[in-house]
Design a protein around this motif. Sequence first.
Motif, mmCIF file in Angstrom:
data_model
loop_
_atom_site.group_PDB
_atom_site.id
_atom_site.type_symbol
_atom_site.label_atom_id
_atom_site.label_comp_id
_atom_site.label_asym_id
_atom_site.label_seq_id
_atom_site.Cartn_x
_atom_site.Cartn_y
_atom_site.Cartn_z
ATOM 1 N N THR A 73 8.638 3.453 -7.844
ATOM 2 C CA THR A 73 7.559 2.517 -8.164
ATOM 3 C C THR A 73 7.360 1.547 -7.008
ATOM 4 O O THR A 73 8.262 1.319 -6.203
ATOM 5 N N ASP A 74 6.169 0.990 -6.932
ATOM 6 C CA ASP A 74 5.808 0.054 -5.874
ATOM 7 C C ASP A 74 5.770 -1.345 -6.463
ATOM 8 O O ASP A 74 4.894 -1.669 -7.262
ATOM 9 N N THR A 75 6.727 -2.178 -6.078
ATOM 10 C CA THR A 75 6.781 -3.538 -6.624
ATOM 11 C C THR A 75 5.617 -4.385 -6.135
ATOM 12 O O THR A 75 5.211 -5.315 -6.822
ATOM 13 N N ASP A 76 5.057 -4.052 -4.958
ATOM 14 C CA ASP A 76 3.865 -4.771 -4.490
ATOM 15 C C ASP A 76 2.635 -4.364 -5.283
ATOM 16 O O ASP A 76 1.644 -5.084 -5.312
ATOM 17 N N GLY A 77 2.693 -3.202 -5.915
ATOM 18 C CA GLY A 77 1.574 -2.702 -6.702
ATOM 19 C C GLY A 77 1.779 -2.926 -8.186
ATOM 20 O O GLY A 77 1.249 -2.180 -9.007
ATOM 21 N N GLU A 80 3.553 0.109 -10.101
ATOM 22 C CA GLU A 80 2.829 1.373 -10.183
ATOM 23 C C GLU A 80 3.739 2.540 -9.786
ATOM 24 O O GLU A 80 4.469 2.472 -8.800
ATOM 25 N N LEU A 81 3.689 3.623 -10.551
ATOM 26 C CA LEU A 81 4.416 4.834 -10.213
ATOM 27 C C LEU A 81 3.781 5.446 -8.975
ATOM 28 O O LEU A 81 2.573 5.691 -8.944
ATOM 29 N N ALA A 106 -2.434 8.618 -4.964
ATOM 30 C CA ALA A 106 -2.704 7.290 -4.386
ATOM 31 C C ALA A 106 -1.644 6.862 -3.375
ATOM 32 O O ALA A 106 -1.906 6.016 -2.517
ATOM 33 N N ALA A 107 -0.452 7.442 -3.447
ATOM 34 C CA ALA A 107 0.639 7.036 -2.557
ATOM 35 C C ALA A 107 0.699 7.839 -1.263
ATOM 36 O O ALA A 107 1.361 7.425 -0.311
ATOM 37 N N ARG A 108 0.023 8.965 -1.219
ATOM 38 C CA ARG A 108 0.123 9.828 -0.043
ATOM 39 C C ARG A 108 -0.451 9.136 1.187
ATOM 40 O O ARG A 108 -1.459 8.450 1.120
#
Length: 185
Positions: A73-77, A80-81, A106-108
């Motif tokens: 997960t993205d703590t800045d987001g 978000e997974l 979205a993460a790529r």
Amino acid sequence: MDEGHPGITLTTGSLLLRPWRPDDAPALLAAHADPAMRHWLATRVSSADEAAEWLAEQREGWAAGTRFGFAVTDTDGGGELVGNLALKRPGPASDTAEVGYWTTAAARGRGVAPRALAALCDWAFASFAPSTGAGLAHLELLHQVDNEASCRVAEKCGFPLTGILPASPPDYPLDGHRHVRSVTA
């Protein structure tokens, strides 16, 4: 802490790697709706029942000590997974384990896979290395030959290409690459 795993979390920058939870099912389903995911993964999750089963398998793997699956997960987001990482180890006597991962659409292109994989490798070698008595000396990363992005991630994370694996249809219709990173790397 969920039943079935010790609550291990790893961090690297804004990424948090944590065991999967039952409430991750909607994000898991959204990730698996991506056409690229359906192209590259042999396992498909396309219903709430399949998501619940996949998440249960992750907990069972932790409990058995054979599969350590992490939601990335993205703590800045806002949590978000952004991906999945897994360390698959046949048993404590094995000196080799396999790593696998995927990232959400979205993460790529954001460097998620190499950063998360590097954190997983550091944890695996620190936790299961021969010096700990657990005997893990090598990590394998396997991917289909035409998955150039996975080849780049492997190289960035110190996994040199060590061999070609023959195709095994229907799940693996093309040859594959085997990359291996050793504890001394």
